[in-house]
Design a protein around this motif. Sequence first.
Motif, short mmCIF file in Angstrom:
data_model
loop_
_atom_site.label_atom_id
_atom_site.label_comp_id
_atom_site.label_asym_id
_atom_site.label_seq_id
_atom_site.Cartn_x
_atom_site.Cartn_y
_atom_site.Cartn_z
N THR A 290 0.83 -1.20 0.00
CA THR A 290 0.00 0.00 0.00
C THR A 290 0.87 1.25 0.00
O THR A 290 0.63 2.19 -0.77
N CYS B 52 -4.61 6.68 3.83
CA CYS B 52 -5.74 5.80 3.55
C CYS B 52 -7.00 6.27 4.24
O CYS B 52 -6.96 6.81 5.36
N LYS B 53 -8.12 6.05 3.59
CA LYS B 53 -9.43 6.39 4.15
C LYS B 53 -9.93 5.28 5.07
O LYS B 53 -10.82 5.51 5.89
N ILE C 73 -9.47 0.64 6.10
CA ILE C 73 -8.83 -0.66 5.92
C ILE C 73 -9.91 -1.74 5.82
O ILE C 73 -11.00 -1.60 6.39
N LEU D 86 0.64 4.11 -3.05
CA LEU D 86 -0.06 5.36 -2.75
C LEU D 86 0.39 6.55 -3.60
O LEU D 86 -0.45 7.33 -4.07
N LEU E 66 -1.09 3.11 8.10
CA LEU E 66 -1.87 3.28 6.87
C LEU E 66 -2.72 4.54 6.92
O LEU E 66 -2.86 5.25 5.92
N GLN E 67 -3.30 4.82 8.08
CA GLN E 67 -4.11 6.03 8.23
C GLN E 67 -3.25 7.28 8.04
O GLN E 67 -3.64 8.22 7.34
N SER F 129 -10.76 7.68 -2.74
CA SER F 129 -10.69 7.21 -1.36
C SER F 129 -9.98 5.86 -1.37
O SER F 129 -10.44 4.93 -2.03
N LEU F 130 -8.89 5.76 -0.63
CA LEU F 130 -8.06 4.57 -0.67
C LEU F 130 -8.29 3.69 0.55
O LEU F 130 -8.30 4.15 1.69
N ILE F 131 -8.48 2.41 0.28
CA ILE F 131 -8.67 1.42 1.32
C ILE F 131 -7.54 0.40 1.22
O ILE F 131 -7.29 -0.14 0.15
N SER F 132 -6.85 0.16 2.32
CA SER F 132 -5.80 -0.86 2.33
C SER F 132 -6.40 -2.18 2.76
O SER F 132 -7.11 -2.27 3.77
#
Length: 269
Positions: A203, A236-237, A239, A207, A231-232, A215-218
């Motif tokens: 991730t 990231c938006k 997980i 990125l 990740l936050q 909006s990115l989700i891992s």
Amino acid sequence: MKDILAEIVAKKKEIVNDARREMPLTEIKARLNEGKGQFGHFRMSHSFRQRDWNLIAECKLQSPAKGRLNKTHSVVEMAHIYEANGAAMLSVHTDPHFLGSNESFREVRQAVELPLLRKDFVIDEYQLYEARLLGADAVLLIARILSPAQLKEYLYTTWSLGMDALVEVHDEEDMEAALSTPAEYIGINNRNLVTFETDIQNTLELLPYVTGERSLISESGVFTQEDAEILQQAGCKGILVGEGLVRANDIARQTRLMAKVGEKAEASA
């Protein structure tokens, strides 16, 4: 090396063909058009836009790579725990490689109010209509198993049914395909689709390639609150977590910790 994804996709073709024979697409469309309220209301996006951080908690009993992950809870019991402890959305498998089924999805739909993502390997538009008939609020579209044309077509079909789509990518090529669509939600999967090993570094490396308002989700490989915080902080938006929750000693507590990342209050209090 054994290619697990190729095996799953090959089996999925058989499953979809069997489903078509049992209930043709024309019948599914007719059922969806029978009355009001059959089409979705984009519940995933409505929910996510109200939060800075989103935990998609996965009701997952088994992994093709690791076997049975949880023998103490049913998917419905997991769903209740997740809903009570701060998850923004649930992911429910319907693929048999994960001990998922359409029936278990229906059971979860009846048990909780949270938006539901149908977690499956979509290779045919039939599955999109089927997902909505099951009560799904969103579907997973995996860039790796779809052509760029299919990815865009299935995204628009999903939207036409009132559902959101999480477009899943694994590498730069997948990301390029996803970014060529107007997809709002892009899921960066940290799992190697050949070996099924995971590393959240995937991730972090992908990125920087993201452009536009996405909006990115891992997804996958998130096992600790520290993983989630990394990740936050990276942008990231949210997980999507399966194994990191279902194998936890205290699923409820682990859900709270993952759901409250970024908040000042201690989730463990």
